[in-house]
Design an enzyme around this catalytic site. Structure first.
Site, PDB file in Angstrom:
ATOM      1  N   HIS A 149     -38.936  23.586  -7.995  1.00 30.25           N
ATOM      2  CA  HIS A 149     -39.411  24.966  -8.039  1.00 30.25           C
ATOM      3  C   HIS A 149     -39.629  25.483  -6.624  1.00 30.25           C
ATOM      4  CE1 HIS A 149     -43.160  22.690  -7.758  1.00 30.25           C
ATOM      5  NE2 HIS A 149     -43.854  23.799  -7.541  1.00 30.25           N
ATOM      6  N   HIS A 193     -45.704  26.511 -14.947  1.00 26.80           N
ATOM      7  CA  HIS A 193     -46.251  26.545 -13.590  1.00 26.80           C
ATOM      8  C   HIS A 193     -45.568  27.668 -12.800  1.00 26.80           C
ATOM      9  CE1 HIS A 193     -48.136  24.974  -9.978  1.00 26.80           C
ATOM     10  NE2 HIS A 193     -46.956  24.862  -9.385  1.00 26.80           N
ATOM     11  N   ASP A 203     -44.283  20.014 -10.620  1.00 31.41           N
ATOM     12  CA  ASP A 203     -45.648  20.430 -10.934  1.00 31.41           C
ATOM     13  C   ASP A 203     -45.799  20.848 -12.394  1.00 31.41           C
ATOM     14  OD1 ASP A 203     -46.156  19.920  -8.301  1.00 31.41           O
ATOM     15  OD2 ASP A 203     -46.720  21.964  -7.764  1.00 31.41           O
ATOM     16  N   HIS A 211     -42.295  26.762  -4.816  1.00 33.50           N
ATOM     17  CA  HIS A 211     -43.534  26.799  -4.042  1.00 33.50           C
ATOM     18  C   HIS A 211     -43.370  26.147  -2.669  1.00 33.50           C
ATOM     19  CE1 HIS A 211     -46.286  27.545  -7.767  1.00 33.50           C
ATOM     20  NE2 HIS A 211     -45.758  28.659  -7.279  1.00 33.50           N
ATOM     21  N   ASP A 263     -45.035  24.202  -0.781  1.00 35.02           N
ATOM     22  CA  ASP A 263     -45.311  22.788  -0.541  1.00 35.02           C
ATOM     23  C   ASP A 263     -44.229  21.878  -1.105  1.00 35.02           C
ATOM     24  OD1 ASP A 263     -46.302  23.635  -3.071  1.00 35.02           O
ATOM     25  OD2 ASP A 263     -47.573  21.858  -3.212  1.00 35.02           O
ATOM     26  N   HIS A 264     -43.221  22.467  -1.731  1.00 31.88           N
ATOM     27  CA  HIS A 264     -42.059  21.707  -2.192  1.00 31.88           C
ATOM     28  C   HIS A 264     -40.784  22.113  -1.442  1.00 31.88           C
ATOM     29  CE1 HIS A 264     -44.001  19.931  -5.882  1.00 31.88           C
ATOM     30  NE2 HIS A 264     -44.873  20.850  -5.501  1.00 31.88           N
ATOM     31  N   HIS A 278     -47.552  15.459  -6.978  1.00 42.13           N
ATOM     32  CA  HIS A 278     -48.831  15.377  -6.272  1.00 42.13           C
ATOM     33  C   HIS A 278     -49.609  14.126  -6.663  1.00 42.13           C
ATOM     34  CE1 HIS A 278     -48.997  19.498  -4.550  1.00 42.13           C
ATOM     35  NE2 HIS A 278     -48.230  19.800  -5.585  1.00 42.13           N
TER      36      HIS A 278
END
Length: 259
Positions: free
Chosen positions: A53, A110, A127, A55, A57-58, A165
């Site tokens: 996805h 998400h 996530d 986001h 942080d990915h 995570h």
């Protein structure tokens, strides 16, 4: 196939999937430097980035990684278009040369375009499904996330879950709060405490273990359902309503954690 966890940022994992002849794929590149170092130390040759996805942080490490390893970025057809060169939709199958065969399962909730990658008894769930938890509903609805998790739950029980995570200990605090009489959760809390004390990741986990200890896969279990009804002060609720309540309950519980 060998799979390595590379810790990045505060609590993210980047997954390196090694196949034949040191070929590899990298899942959810939140930071480049630790991943490049791990690849170099193992003498691996990247073939693709897999992206669940959009986001940050990915995705934050993608640009720096591509400047060194110009490989395809395989990801959701409906998001992360800045990076995705090979868009995939639900049910798509593809091969990463020298690494393995993959299948895509869409998992909105998400984010609206989130996808899961399946290969050789492993599910890279990003996530959507965490160890003992699930992602927050930033873009999707409770109904969408419930449907996504129900689809994942149909995979074989020995499927290994590789999530994005290291949230297991915190997630289990809520799981034990919601189901204090669940012996599987109690045992897992003790096991996870030891694993973290030793500095080891708590993932991958198995789908079978998640079904016993993850409240978001257990909303239809009578004990948890009764607790949800009590929490919501309701007389009866649907599955979708129960899932939405558990998600809000977890969010509220997180907000009460001591600083």
């Amino acid at each position: 196939m060998q799979i390595y966890a590379i810790p990045v940022l505060d609590d993210n994992y980047v997954w390196i999937i090694e196949g034949d002849n040191r070929q590899c794929a990298v899942v959810d590149l939140g930071e480049a430097e630790p991943v490049i170092a791990a690849i170099a130390s193992r003498g691996l040759v990247p073939q693709a980035i897999l992206l669940t996805h959009h986001h940050w942080d990915h995705t934050a490490g993608i640009q720096a990684f591509l400047s060194r390893y110009p490989v395809p970025v395989i990801g959701p057809a409906t998001e992360a278009q800045t990076w995705v060169t090979d868009p995939k939709r639900d049910g798509d199958a593809f091969t990463v040369a020298g690494v393995g065969d993959f299948r895509v399962l869409t998992s909105p909730g998400h984010t609206l375009g989130h996808i899961v990658f399946l290969t050789e008894g492993a599910a890279f769930t990003g996530d959507t499904l965490f160890s003992a938890g699930c992602g927050r509903l930033f873009e999707g609805t409770a109904a969408q996330m419930l449907h996504s998790l129900d689809r994942i739950a149909t995979l074989p029980d020995d499927t290994l879950i590789y999530c994005g995570h290291e949230y297991t200990a915190d997630s289990l605090r809520f799981a034990q709060h919601a189901e204090p009489d669940n012996p599987a959760i109690r045992a897992r809390v003790a096991e996870v405490a030891k694993v973290r004390q030793d500095g080891r990741p708590t993932v991958p986990t198995t789908l079978a273990l998640e079904k016993k200890t993850n409240p978001f896969l257990r909303i239809r279990e009578p004990g948890l359902r009764e607790a949800v009804i009590h929490y919501a002060s309701a007389s009866s609720i649907t599955d979708e309503e129960a899932f939405g309540i558990v998600r809000r309950w977890k969010d509220d519980f997180d907000g009460l954690k001591p600083l």
